[in-house]
Design an enzyme around this catalytic site. Structure first.
Site, short mmCIF file in Angstrom:
data_model
loop_
_atom_site.label_atom_id
_atom_site.label_comp_id
_atom_site.label_asym_id
_atom_site.label_seq_id
_atom_site.Cartn_x
_atom_site.Cartn_y
_atom_site.Cartn_z
CG PHE A 67 -24.13 -6.40 -0.89
CD1 PHE A 67 -23.52 -6.21 -2.11
CD2 PHE A 67 -24.29 -7.70 -0.43
CE1 PHE A 67 -23.05 -7.31 -2.87
CE2 PHE A 67 -23.83 -8.80 -1.18
CZ PHE A 67 -23.23 -8.60 -2.40
NE ARG A 68 -23.04 1.06 -3.11
CZ ARG A 68 -21.77 1.44 -3.10
NH1 ARG A 68 -21.16 1.66 -1.94
NH2 ARG A 68 -21.10 1.61 -4.21
CG ASN A 98 -18.28 1.97 1.81
OD1 ASN A 98 -18.44 0.75 1.92
ND2 ASN A 98 -18.06 2.54 0.65
CG HIS A 180 -9.27 1.36 -0.62
ND1 HIS A 180 -10.42 1.26 -1.36
CD2 HIS A 180 -8.43 2.15 -1.35
CE1 HIS A 180 -10.29 1.95 -2.49
NE2 HIS A 180 -9.09 2.51 -2.49
CG HIS A 234 -9.55 -3.12 -4.17
ND1 HIS A 234 -8.64 -2.40 -3.44
CD2 HIS A 234 -10.76 -2.60 -3.89
CE1 HIS A 234 -9.28 -1.48 -2.75
NE2 HIS A 234 -10.57 -1.58 -3.00
CG ASP A 305 -14.33 -2.85 -4.71
OD1 ASP A 305 -15.06 -2.67 -3.72
OD2 ASP A 305 -13.65 -1.94 -5.23
CG HIS A 309 -21.93 4.14 -7.58
ND1 HIS A 309 -22.10 4.70 -6.34
CD2 HIS A 309 -20.68 3.62 -7.60
CE1 HIS A 309 -20.98 4.54 -5.63
NE2 HIS A 309 -20.10 3.88 -6.37
#
Ligand code: DOR
Length: 439
Positions: A67-68, A98, A180, A234, A305, A309
């Site tokens: 969610f940045r 991240n 991941h 994933h 996921d 962007h």
């Protein structure tokens, strides 16, 4: 803070915890479900929702989103993302580390929790990210669903591609490790082999089946050596699903995304770099093997996921384009449309998108429509179809890989902690979710 009203949802087709369907009523009070019965009499203070013709499912718990916030808010933030969740029937999410700064310390985790408390309209939890240096944080950070390990497809501190550092994480502590699984050495080597090719379809060849399989095998080996709770994020290839079918310890779980079930490499021809994600889209045969593994219980649940962007970023030339696609707004409708197409049942969708996630992450009182469970619910319409339209999306990135898909099962009303957070196209931005807890 507003006190959640008591709500009476009337005449819905309710998906019960045993997977059966019952037409009836659900009463919620003080954030919880208090009664589920064919007919419940209201008292005068109860707000009613006429749900005839609609289907009531436990709210979706999306266990892998990006969610940045903080640091990358030009792509998304916790408010816009949580509004998109509410619209998509997602009542809880687990977010990845991240961001900028990375979520690798208790202080960074506390900062995210505070931001979420201020602006999230649905419930939230945050992973702590593993680096080669932050063992103490990984052992002690609270509350968190687990440790996120990027075995590949990452750069900087979060890249955990060295055997020794990886093994140290598995060897110490007992909390869940979510991987991941892509092999960075193989990706690096293949990047050189395919250098100079700008067709984004090459992305699936560079980060190929072998890259995914090698990393999944390594994670499984370490998990077995230390009997360590492992979750494989994933899962994207048929070969990994086959591996798990043959050899999946009871303490291992795996997830798949709707896009790995329903999109494949042909998407590069139609949507180009919007189809670029990590791990990449695979072949139609992989789609089928993943579906079968999900139906058979080899794969336990679904995650989006959600990795937004901007269109500007995605308009660059491959390989300069970032990997990732949004998903929280469309995942439930995409999966329910698949159910209506006969690929699975509506109860299975509820199991994979809610109950199984709550169980795997030890989230108490969520994932079922039963007295004592939290009143996180979604009413969907399985009778009408509507296309995914760019201009209707709430995610800040403003696009979807499923644009133009004609979907059914859209959320009509979403309820978080007994409060209506989304109704017929409108988000109630006053509602606030709560921090999730993990057993
Ligand atoms: O495609 C992806 N994008 N996969 C990931 O695991 C990370 C994500 C991102 O954060 O953009």
């Amino acid at each position: 803070m507003s006190f959640p009203q008591s709500l009476l949802i009337r005449g819905a087709s309710i998906i019960l915890p045993n997977g059966e369907l019952m037409v009836g009523d659900v009463l919620t009070r003080d954030r919880q479900i208090v009664e589920v019965a064919p007919k419940i009499s209201p008292d005068t203070t109860t707000r009613e929702i006429d749900a005839q013709g609609l289907t009531l499912l436990p709210g979706v718990i999306d266990p892998q989103v990006h969610f940045r916030e903080p640091g990358l808010e030009h792509k998304e933030d916790l408010f816009t993302a949580s509004c998109a969740c509410a619209k998509g029937g997602v009542t809880s999410f687990l977010e990845m580390p991240n961001t900028r700064p990375l979520t690798t310390t208790q202080a960074a985790l506390d900062d995210k929790l505070q931001r979420a408390a201020n602006k999230c309209v649905v419930n939230y939890g945050f992973f702590i990210g593993a680096t080669p240096e932050n063992q103490p944080d990984l052992l002690l950070a609270q509350p968190t669903p687990g440790i996120k390990v990027f075995m590949g497809s990452m750069h900087g501190q979060l890249l955990m591609d060295q055997e020794e550092a990886l093994e140290a994480i598995f060897a110490q502590g007992d909390r869940l490790i979510a991987v991941h699984a892509e092999d960075q050495a193989r990706i690096n080597q293949r990047r050189q082999e395919f250098a100079g090719i700008h067709d984004p379809a090459v992305h699936s060849q560079i980060q190929d089946h072998e890259a995914a399989l090698l990393a999944t095998q390594r994670a499984l080996k370490l998990s077995k050596k230390y009997q360590r709770r492992l979750h494989i994020l994933h899962l994207s290839t048929g070969v990994e699903a086959d591996l798990l079918r043959q050899d999946k310890p009871s303490w291992v779980t795996a997830e798949v995304t709707p896009q790995h079930l329903l999109l494949n490499t042909s998407a590069y021809e139609t949507i180009g770099t919007l189809a670029q994600m990590n791990p990449p889209l695979r072949s139609p045969e992989d789609n089928e093997v993943l579906w079968q593994a999900l139906r058979d219980g080899v794969i336990d649940f679904i995650a989006t996921d959600h990795a937004p962007h901007t269109l500007e970023e995605k308009a660059q030339e491959y390989p300069n384009t970032p990997s990732g696609m949004p998903g929280v707004e469309t995942s439930l409708a995409v999966m329910l449309t698949a159910a209506m197409d006969g690929r699975c049942t509506v109860s299975q969708v509820a199991q994979w998108m809610s109950a199984a996630v709550a169980e795997a992450y030890g989230i108490p009182n969520k994932g079922a429509i039963a007295p004592g469970y939290d009143a996180d619910l979604v009413l969907v319409d399985l009778n009408t179809y509507r296309p995914v339209k760019r201009e209707e999306l709430l995610t800040k990135c403003g696009w979807s890989p499923f644009e133009g898909w004609n979907l059914t099962g859209w959320a009509v009303t979403t309820i978080v902690g007994g409060e209506i957070v989304y109704d017929q196209g409108k988000v109630n931005t006053e509602v606030r979710g709560q921090a999730l807890t993990f057993l």
